[in-house]
Write a protein that holds these residues in place. Structure first.
Motif, PDB file in Angstrom:
ATOM      1  N   ASN A   1      23.219  -3.586  -1.349  1.00 27.12           N
ATOM      2  CA  ASN A   1      22.821  -2.322  -0.743  1.00 27.12           C
ATOM      3  C   ASN A   1      23.213  -2.322   0.736  1.00 27.12           C
ATOM      4  O   ASN A   1      23.777  -3.297   1.239  1.00 27.12           O
ATOM      5  N   TRP A   2      22.948  -1.200   1.384  1.00 27.07           N
ATOM      6  CA  TRP A   2      23.384  -1.046   2.767  1.00 27.07           C
ATOM      7  C   TRP A   2      22.859  -2.171   3.652  1.00 27.07           C
ATOM      8  O   TRP A   2      23.612  -2.824   4.382  1.00 27.07           O
TER       9      TRP A   2
ATOM     10  N   THR B   1      29.284  -1.890   3.325  1.00 26.22           N
ATOM     11  CA  THR B   1      29.116  -0.570   2.721  1.00 26.22           C
ATOM     12  C   THR B   1      29.864   0.500   3.514  1.00 26.22           C
ATOM     13  O   THR B   1      30.601   1.307   2.950  1.00 26.22           O
TER      14      THR B   1
ATOM     15  N   SER C   1      21.227   3.272 -11.552  1.00 19.51           N
ATOM     16  CA  SER C   1      20.342   2.721 -10.526  1.00 19.51           C
ATOM     17  C   SER C   1      19.130   2.032 -11.121  1.00 19.51           C
ATOM     18  O   SER C   1      18.622   2.390 -12.176  1.00 19.51           O
TER      19      SER C   1
ATOM     20  N   ASN D   1      15.551   0.150  -9.141  1.00 21.33           N
ATOM     21  CA  ASN D   1      14.962   0.000  -7.806  1.00 21.33           C
ATOM     22  C   ASN D   1      13.874  -1.053  -7.779  1.00 21.33           C
ATOM     23  O   ASN D   1      12.709  -0.756  -7.599  1.00 21.33           O
TER      24      ASN D   1
ATOM     25  N   THR E   1      17.148   2.403   2.750  1.00 24.35           N
ATOM     26  CA  THR E   1      17.243   3.017   1.424  1.00 24.35           C
ATOM     27  C   THR E   1      16.222   4.140   1.289  1.00 24.35           C
ATOM     28  O   THR E   1      16.546   5.240   0.820  1.00 24.35           O
TER      29      THR E   1
ATOM     30  N   ASP F   1      23.859   3.004  -1.304  1.00 28.71           N
ATOM     31  CA  ASP F   1      23.588   1.680  -1.871  1.00 28.71           C
ATOM     32  C   ASP F   1      24.521   1.513  -3.065  1.00 28.71           C
ATOM     33  O   ASP F   1      24.259   2.023  -4.155  1.00 28.71           O
TER      34      ASP F   1
ATOM     35  N   LYS G   1      25.149  -0.666  -5.163  1.00 27.96           N
ATOM     36  CA  LYS G   1      24.683  -1.264  -6.426  1.00 27.96           C
ATOM     37  C   LYS G   1      24.494  -0.191  -7.503  1.00 27.96           C
ATOM     38  O   LYS G   1      24.608  -0.481  -8.686  1.00 27.96           O
TER      39      LYS G   1
END
Lengths: 468, 468
Positions: free
Chosen positions: B125-126, B133, B304, B306, B315, B322, B324
């Protein structure tokens, strides 16, 4: 021949072609430069905040709107990496990175990646590069042996291992195989009836894989686990229902090469597939997930395609493994060579042992400090802990309810990571917000472990003090 | 503090720890060694048979039964690479490799891979590495611009691009998104009714992706194509049935950065997703598949998850991408940096032009030679040809039927590749066995192209002569 006449003028016309983008001497010059760049990065990595401090959108402000028209020299590009990329990195190789899991790499793993990239073979099948396929079958048997996996998972026992990119890919492949094996018995129209079970502690990747292969979302069942059984699942029911059992040992599986940890996979003989990530705690760079299966033909029948352009005598002879039929993608990198270099270059067990030792020390310090508690048992190098409700109650009795305890711990983590000195992770286990400290970055030494504990204490002190 | 007392003896006990497996100076020393090893490999690559000549099982006979107990030095390992691995490689970087597709790499692509591997960030993720990213969103917009993709595929137009490993992964992701988008309208229980259409020339990866995401195998429909329409499919029916259209431009898509080829993707504005492989004909090492989608939220809602341990403020703020949730795996490598290096280091179009020019020459020579015929039109750098039925008939009228023509061409390819001088591919198009010559290895110059044509002619001469 007419061709000779036709060729000459054309040869002249390409005589001024630019130097090859793979000119060996230019490759050598620039390659050495980047090796030095990366070595210097490792040497000075502790000066950067572990968790990046940039804000969303930072890079767009620093880079041009479009690709440059004229080629730029490597010197300029490396300067930009230093000035603009490094500040936006979270430094996974920092000795002070304790978040998520240890992404433990090594020089050998890096060199293996260089060789894989340098040869750049596209090893979909045996003929596309026999060395890539055969080395993979060999190292997967080697590593399976080291883990004392039952012979039925090895090529030497009619099972076999394959290198996937990540756990999710490994699980998609095994789940597609399991799905098709079952559907071939009950009919393809019954896909909506298939059910996937995991524990509520199972990695989210299981749910994702389940979504991808078309299992009805309501048929993904997360079974609740509890503190008293260490949040573990009992495998007892699986066999009598003919279920496919996959054991995902992504992080800790590596430790099972050490005799003292081998018992953790006792019972694996009852599973159908087993995976661990060499790119987690086995000194291999991302990505490198090791998957062993007992019945490779289940994967092959689910994942194979046989287009004409890939037909060849070796495949037709059925004497070779074509790994394209063991994975999602057709193209595949020569990952085996990095695992081979790691296995030959190090006594990996020694390093794993030193990480576990540091984690034990950390755990001991947490346990001796009344402000904290260990939340889940530590088996390997991951310590899960939190500021205890009693310490919070002592600081301020009105803030000791469940939600406040979680909030205090969440704030503590934010303060720790905001310091830039160390980076730790978190999880919610049995409703409790816990901090996680995963020890195993390749550069981590005891002094970093010691600093990490000091940082935790200092920030806990500060937070508890403000609660008065 | 109690901790200080407790720490000291432990620090002593880890004082003898082995040097870090990522010791910067050892990394530097060994890294330089491997750079030289690879540079020397490129320098001497022409001395190896392009297609390996080893037999199945060759490597098992040369390597030990199990992993070594004691660490081995890099010098020993590199000697083994030279002696045991290189003979079992099919040399994809040889200037005489014309099979499958051009796996065109470059120094810049290699250096980018080194940086990606060196940082070894796990960029799910970021927050796990904003630079990874953000650089990816930037270069995907850059490249989309160069291709003149409609703005709706770019981040700047509310679409967006993502780097996948391979086309199959890209198609699995878009197909899962397309599947779930449709099932949300018609009900999940109707998964058995979904149908996938491709042409009979579509890469087998479409069928594989379809199997993986749970489409009923009988609902994968390959539509027959014919010579008169250049084996192309008409896209006309898709829109009115609300179908998701994916355009896979894996190999040739790269050429569309050149103005003269841009018209090949005319109409792409009607598609939902578009992909090309930068690891094919865009100087980037395997793996690097560029995928653009118009509606990223369709992918995200399909892919996704989470989990708590990945939650973070960035996020939650929804200001960041993100990745992923745009791909199969959770973990992901920093692939953007290699594409960035390629885009900055070269005027890629010039090189592509030179490949096409060489293919044109090759095609011209085939066309002028009565023994051969061009089977499918050449648009880029891939020439599909065969020994013509009339040449075979002239050599021996009794061997000119369809099957014999195919067999002669199959034998010709075997002879060409068995020579070790060049490596070409094959396909079956409209029932015809054809040889394919894909020009675009990074080290290929006009002299290699010329040699390839000579090898083809010599072996055709020999085969036709024996048919008398």
């Amino acid at each position: 021949m007419a061709s000779l006449v036709f060729e000459h003028p054309q040869e002249n016309s390409t005589a001024h072609m630019t130097t090859s983008p793979l000119d060996p001497e230019e490759f050598r010059r620039q390659g050495h430069m980047v090796i030095d760049f990366i070595a210097d990065y490792y040497k000075t990595i502790e000066k950067y905040p572990v968790l990046t401090q940039v804000q969303p959108g930072y890079l767009k402000k620093r880079l041009p709107e479009s690709a440059p028209y004229d080629p730029e020299p490597i010197e300029t590009i490396l300067q930009d990496v230093q000035d603009h990329i490094i500040p936006g990195l979270t430094h996974w190789q920092s000795p002070n990175h304790f978040a998520y899991f240890p992404a433990t790499i090594s020089t050998a793993g890096f060199l293996g990646e260089m060789l894989s990239t340098g040869f750049n073979v596209v090893g979909f099948n045996w003929i596309a590069s026999p060395a890539a396929t055969e080395l993979e079958t060999i190292v997967m048997d080697w590593l399976g042996d080291m883990l004392k996996l039952p012979k039925s998972f090895l090529f030497s026992g009619n099972g076999g291992g394959v290198l996937q990119g990540t756990t999710c890919e490994a699980i998609v492949c095994t789940m597609a195989a399991a799905r098709d094996q079952m559907l071939s018995q009950i009919g393809r129209e019954n896909i909506g009836k298939l059910v996937v079970y995991g524990s509520d502690q199972t990695h989210s990747t299981l749910q994702k894989a389940s979504q991808i292969v078309g299992i009805h979302p309501k048929n993904f069942r997360a079974i609740e686990t509890i503190t008293s059984t260490s949040f573990a699942l009992s495998p007892e029911v699986a066999k009598e229902h003919g279920m496919w059992v996959h054991v995902d040992a992504a992080y800790a599986g590596s430790a099972c090469i050490c005799p003292e940890f081998q018992y953790f996979i006792d019972g694996v003989e009852g599973a159908d597939s087993f995976s661990l990530n060499a790119h987690k705690w086995f000194f291999t760079t991302l990505d490198c997930c090791c998957l062993w299966v007992k019945n490779p033909s289940a994967s092959v029948s689910s994942l194979s395609t046989n287009p004409e352009f890939l037909r060849n005598k070796a495949t037709d002879s059925k004497q070779v493994v074509d790994y394209k039929d063991w994975q999602i993608a057709l193209s595949r990198r020569f990952r085996a060579i990095k695992l081979w270099l790691v296995l030959r270059s190090y006594g990996v067990g020694t390093f794993l042992g030193s990480h576990v030792k540091m984690a034990k020390i950390f755990e001991g310090l947490v346990g001796m400090d009344k402000r904290f508690e260990i939340v889940a048992p530590r088996h390997f190098s991951l310590v899960c802990f939190r500021v205890s409700p009693s310490a919070i109650s002592k600081a301020n009795p009105s803030l000791s309810d469940h939600d406040n305890v979680n909030e205090v711990n969440s704030k503590l983590l934010e303060a720790i990571n905001g310091s830039g000195l160390v980076y730790m992770g978190h999880a919610v286990v049995g409703g409790m917000y816990v901090l996680s400290c995963a020890i195993g970055a390749s550069l981590t030494e005891e002094k970093h472990r010691a600093m990490a504990w000091n940082v935790v204490q200092e920030h806990a002190d500060a937070i508890l003090a403000t609660m008065d």
